[in-house]
Motif scaffolding. Structure first.
Motif, PDB file in Angstrom:
ATOM      1  N   ARG A 270       5.311  10.498   5.918  1.00 57.21           N
ATOM      2  CA  ARG A 270       4.549   9.502   5.483  1.00 57.21           C
ATOM      3  C   ARG A 270       3.414   9.702   4.580  1.00 57.21           C
ATOM      4  O   ARG A 270       3.054  10.628   4.347  1.00 57.21           O
ATOM      5  CB  ARG A 270       3.678   9.090   7.141  1.00 57.21           C
ATOM      6  CG  ARG A 270       4.650   8.914   8.134  1.00 57.21           C
ATOM      7  CD  ARG A 270       4.108   8.838   9.445  1.00 57.21           C
ATOM      8  NE  ARG A 270       3.441   9.935   9.945  1.00 57.21           N
ATOM      9  CZ  ARG A 270       2.942  10.206  11.128  1.00 57.21           C
ATOM     10  NH1 ARG A 270       2.341   9.003  11.924  1.00 57.21           N
ATOM     11  NH2 ARG A 270       2.479  11.542  11.400  1.00 57.21           N
ATOM     12  N   PRO A 271       3.226   8.631   3.987  1.00 62.45           N
ATOM     13  CA  PRO A 271       2.342   8.953   2.680  1.00 62.45           C
ATOM     14  C   PRO A 271       0.717   8.847   3.439  1.00 62.45           C
ATOM     15  O   PRO A 271       0.522   8.348   4.540  1.00 62.45           O
ATOM     16  CB  PRO A 271       2.206   7.603   1.911  1.00 62.45           C
ATOM     17  CG  PRO A 271       3.221   6.551   2.753  1.00 62.45           C
ATOM     18  CD  PRO A 271       3.776   7.262   3.595  1.00 62.45           C
ATOM     19  N   VAL A 272      -0.117   9.546   2.566  1.00 65.03           N
ATOM     20  CA  VAL A 272      -1.609   9.711   2.999  1.00 65.03           C
ATOM     21  C   VAL A 272      -2.259   8.323   2.852  1.00 65.03           C
ATOM     22  O   VAL A 272      -2.023   7.839   1.728  1.00 65.03           O
ATOM     23  CB  VAL A 272      -2.094  10.961   2.105  1.00 65.03           C
ATOM     24  CG1 VAL A 272      -3.518  11.043   2.738  1.00 65.03           C
ATOM     25  CG2 VAL A 272      -1.433  12.306   2.542  1.00 65.03           C
ATOM     26  N   LEU A 273      -3.001   8.156   3.636  1.00 62.50           N
ATOM     27  CA  LEU A 273      -3.607   6.955   3.560  1.00 62.50           C
ATOM     28  C   LEU A 273      -5.225   7.150   3.177  1.00 62.50           C
ATOM     29  O   LEU A 273      -5.918   6.659   2.352  1.00 62.50           O
ATOM     30  CB  LEU A 273      -3.756   6.056   4.870  1.00 62.50           C
ATOM     31  CG  LEU A 273      -4.491   4.613   4.959  1.00 62.50           C
ATOM     32  CD1 LEU A 273      -4.049   3.531   3.914  1.00 62.50           C
ATOM     33  CD2 LEU A 273      -4.706   4.264   6.321  1.00 62.50           C
ATOM     34  N   ALA A 274      -5.792   7.991   3.795  1.00 63.51           N
ATOM     35  CA  ALA A 274      -7.069   8.318   3.213  1.00 63.51           C
ATOM     36  C   ALA A 274      -7.381   9.851   3.438  1.00 63.51           C
ATOM     37  O   ALA A 274      -6.749  10.526   4.127  1.00 63.51           O
ATOM     38  CB  ALA A 274      -8.285   7.772   4.465  1.00 63.51           C
TER      39      ALA A 274
END
Ligand SMILES: Nc1ncnc2c1ncn2[C@@H]1O[C@H](COP(=O)(O)OP(=O)(O)OP(=O)(O)O)[C@@H](O)[C@H]1O
Ligand SMILES: Nc1ncnc2c1ncn2[C@@H]1O[C@H](COP(=O)(O)OP(=O)(O)OP(=O)(O)O)[C@@H](O)[C@H]1O
Ligand SMILES: [Mg+2]
Ligand SMILES: [Mg+2]
Lengths: 335, 344
Positions: free
Chosen positions: A5-9
């Motif tokens: 999953r891509p990093v959001l914050a």
């Protein structure tokens, strides 16, 4: 299995200090923490460890603080540093991309306004909708959080509701704009256990339905086990250990994490004596030069632990610990 | 005492004629608070804070009262040492109904019973030094005659609760929450009471400090032979400290059981729901649980019949008809539920 999953914050070396006269309190010190899309990360620690201040820093809600570091937001428009946003840009971010449930539900709802108006107002602040539509959004969000007869409830005042109901309203309000990240600061601490169980289940369901990420702040390891994928343990403004929930609960390495887990009375077995942690948290205005836990740590040794601050060392996939003696403890099974 | 219990031996499962063993007996106790309406006329509205409560506490045991906010725990605890008068019923302390005592007799009884309050921040007078706050109790009960004697005893008490004697000249605000709770405990045990009501003594504290205070309470209990009513909404704390447990809901007792029996096999549907709602730091256990729907009803208009029926997953029509009496289901436990068929 690797997490793709891509990093959001991403908090990068975030520090927060307050200065009064010539005394400076270093309340949050070089925090690094990332939250992926759809992930729940828990920030846990004793009272005064800096959990709320960390979350308020993300939200730009600390007017008198000095904040250093970067808070990177990887949104649709590419990466940007939230700390560099102007007050106006941040206002639309808050309640838009990031929703927040504050620690005290009573103080964050306005007692003078009907809850329907308060939620509709929050919706209109961030979305170009008519009064009528905003009211519909308010009704829908009350339904989403499981409030019976949502239409009738729009006209009630906060004081007419129970603590559990008010907490649901707070959640409804933080979700009107479908935030990508929800910051929940002790959302169940003031509630009874049966109501707490309802709210935790609600948050889990909403997260699944809306696919949002969550930063969940608490001092209760039981709650963390229910809701979080990863845990960051804070002590005196620093992250002292972080890792997957299972790693932290079953193989804690930092003496503080271990001591905390040992101090909790257990529901499933009766122990003769609880392991207590003597002493108190150091004053953020006069922090010791070495490890901040050294004065209370039964394993602390002179010089190694007291002369310089230990770095955060990575043990294995995502499990990191801030302790000079970690190699010795990592091999010891946690009882 | 005729049936002295050897030190260290728990009273659990002690089968003895109860009249020798019981220090406190609560019989049919109620407390209704009048609620004044907007009109000048007295209204017939009441908060039914405690209703038809019966139990007894044996000498030397820790009897725990658990239940969610508003269930009546504090109201009950305050009646036990007559800080509040019951609206109805009797509280027998060592065989005597507290309500029949005159002021002087009550003062003598007070010496034998003490309370620790929930909030370590407001339970101490901010304008009194720690030494004076504890010394006051010693003087009121005539325990020490001279100032020197008093000061010596204050220092001893502070040491007992793990504080340095230099503490006595300082004021409450100079202490942390955990230290204040130690001071409150020193004050409560100053007159050598036999009976102690502890009303959520650790709820306001962080876990690390909570462990210190719970250990201290266990030590004092062993060294002073205290009988305790320990009020809490934290079930893990109760499992740690109690010998027997009473579960309250909307002013009524749902179940009374020995502690292990209660935690291993809760009988009443509310006990079961309550236990399953507690989050535990054990990821293997945490995901399967029963979530109660609905909220606690108002104590001003509790449901007819069983007060728990509006949230009970097993409620049937008959539950609305009668208030189920708290009945003995085995030698060591009672429960108030008409659905006995479930409770096997
Ligand atoms: N505006 C402020 N000015 C100065 N100091 C502050 C300010 N806000 C917080 N602090 C200090 O920062 C430290 C961390 O506070 P914070 O509220 O983040 O703790 P917390 O971990 O959320 O604790 P709790 O579990 O009690 O909510 C405390 O020592 C607090 O006194
Ligand atoms: N002096 C009073 N006047 C009117 N109602 C009262 C009074 N004291 C308590 N009550 C009511 O009686 C009920 C029981 O209150 P009590 O404080 O005994 O509950 P509790 O179980 O101790 O709750 P908590 O866990 O929140 O401390 C509540 O509905 C409360 O509002
Ligand atoms: Mg906080
Ligand atoms: Mg109470």
């Amino acid at each position: 299995m690797t997490d793709t999953r891509p990093v959001l914050a991403e908090l990068q070396d975030v520090s927060v200090s307050f200065t009064k006269g010539n005394v400076t309190a270093h309340v949050v010190d070089s925090i690094n923490l990332s939250i992926k899309e759809g992930e729940t990360v828990a920030l846990i620690g004793e009272s005064g460890s800096g959990k709320s201040v960390t979350s308020l820093a993300i939200m730009h809600l600390l007017p008198r603080a000095k904040i250093d570091g970067k808070i990177m937001w990887h949104g649709k428009e590419g990466a940007r540093n939230l700390l560099a946003l102007s007050t106006r840009e941040m206002r639309s971010f808050r309640g838009g991309s990031i929703g927040m449930i504050f620690q005290e539900p009573m103080t964050s709802l306005n007692p003078l306004f009907k809850i329907g108006d308060q939620i509709a107002e929050a919706a209109r602040l961030h979305r170009p909708v008519s009064r009528q539509e905003a009211r519909q959004i308010a009704e829908d969000s009350l339904r989403l959080v499981g409030i019976p007869e949502p239409r009738g409830r729009l006209n009630t005042y906060p004081f007419e509701m129970s603590g559990g109901m008010r907490q649901r309203v707070m959640i409804a309000m933080s979700l009107v704009c479908r935030p990508a990240l929800l910051i929940a600061d002790e959302p169940t601490t003031a509630l009874d256990v049966t109501i707490q169980a309802q709210i935790l289940e609600l948050l889990r369901r909403l997260q699944e339905e809306l696919g949002m990420s969550m930063l969940f702040i608490t001092h209760d390891f039981g709650v963390v086990a229910e809701i979080a994928e990863r845990i960051a343990v804070m002590y005196a403004g620093q992250i002292v250990e972080q890792g997957a929930t299972q790693q932290i609960l079953e193989n804690p390495v930092h003496p503080y994490t271990r001591a905390l887990l040992n101090a909790i009375p257990r529901l499933d077995k009766r122990s003769a004596r609880l392991a207590s942690i003597e002493g108190v948290v150091p004053d953020p205005r006069a922090l010791p030069p070495g490890c901040r836990f050294a004065t209370r740590c039964q394993f602390a040794v002179p010089d190694l632990c007291t002369s310089q601050p230990p770095p955060l060392s990575e043990l294995q996939d995502g499990h990191a610990v801030r302790c000079a003696r970690w190699p010795e403890f990592a091999r010891v099974e946690y009882a | 005492m005729l049936y002295a219990v050897p030190a260290g031996l728990s009273l659990r499962g002690w089968n003895m004629p109860d009249q020798f063993n019981v220090l406190l007996e609560v019989r049919n106790v109620r407390k209704f608070f009048g609620v004044r309406g907007k009109s000048v006329l007295p209204t017939a509205k009441y908060v039914q804070a405690v209703n038809e409560v019966n139990f007894s506490v044996r000498r030397g045991e820790v009897f725990s009262v658990v239940g969610e906010s508003g269930s009546g725990k504090t109201t009950l605890g305050q009646m036990l040492i007559r800080l509040l008068d019951p609206s109805d019923g009797e509280i027998m302390f060592d065989g005597v109904d507290l309500m029949t005592l005159d002021d002087q007799q009550m003062r003598r009884a007070r010496k034998r019973m003490q309370i620790i309050f929930q909030d370590p921040y407001s339970s101490l007078n901010p304008y009194m030094t720690v030494g004076d706050a504890i010394g006051e109790v010693l003087e009121v009960h005539g325990i020490t005659k001279t100032t020197a004697e008093r000061d010596q005893r204050v220092d001893d008490l502070l040491e007992t609760v793990g504080l340095r004697s230099a503490t006595s000249v300082r004021y409450p605000h100079e202490f942390s929450g955990g230290q204040r709770q130690r001071i409150a405990i020193a004050r409560a045990i100053a007159a050598n009471p036999e009976f102690l009501v502890a009303d959520e003594p650790v709820s306001a504290l962080d876990v690390s400090v909570q462990a210190q205070i719970l250990n201290l309470i266990s030590d004092l209990r062993a060294s002073m032979g205290l009988t305790m009513v320990f009020i809490s909404h934290d079930l893990a704390v109760v499992r740690h400290i109690a010998d027997r447990v009473a579960v309250m809901y909307l002013g009524r007792i749902m179940e009374i059981a020995d502690v292990d029996e209660f935690f291993d096999r809760p009988l009443h549907p509310y006990s079961q729901a309550l236990l399953s709602a507690v989050p535990t730091p054990d990821i293997r256990r945490s995901k399967q649980r029963q979530v109660l729907s609905g909220e606690i009803a108002s104590p001003m208009s509790p449901p007819s019949g069983c007060v728990f029926r509006t949230r009970c997953p097993h409620a049937i029509e008959a539950c609305a008809g009668v208030v189920p009496p708290l009945e003995l289901k085995s030698a060591t436990r009672s429960s108030a539920c008409i659905r006995d068929d479930l409770l096997k």
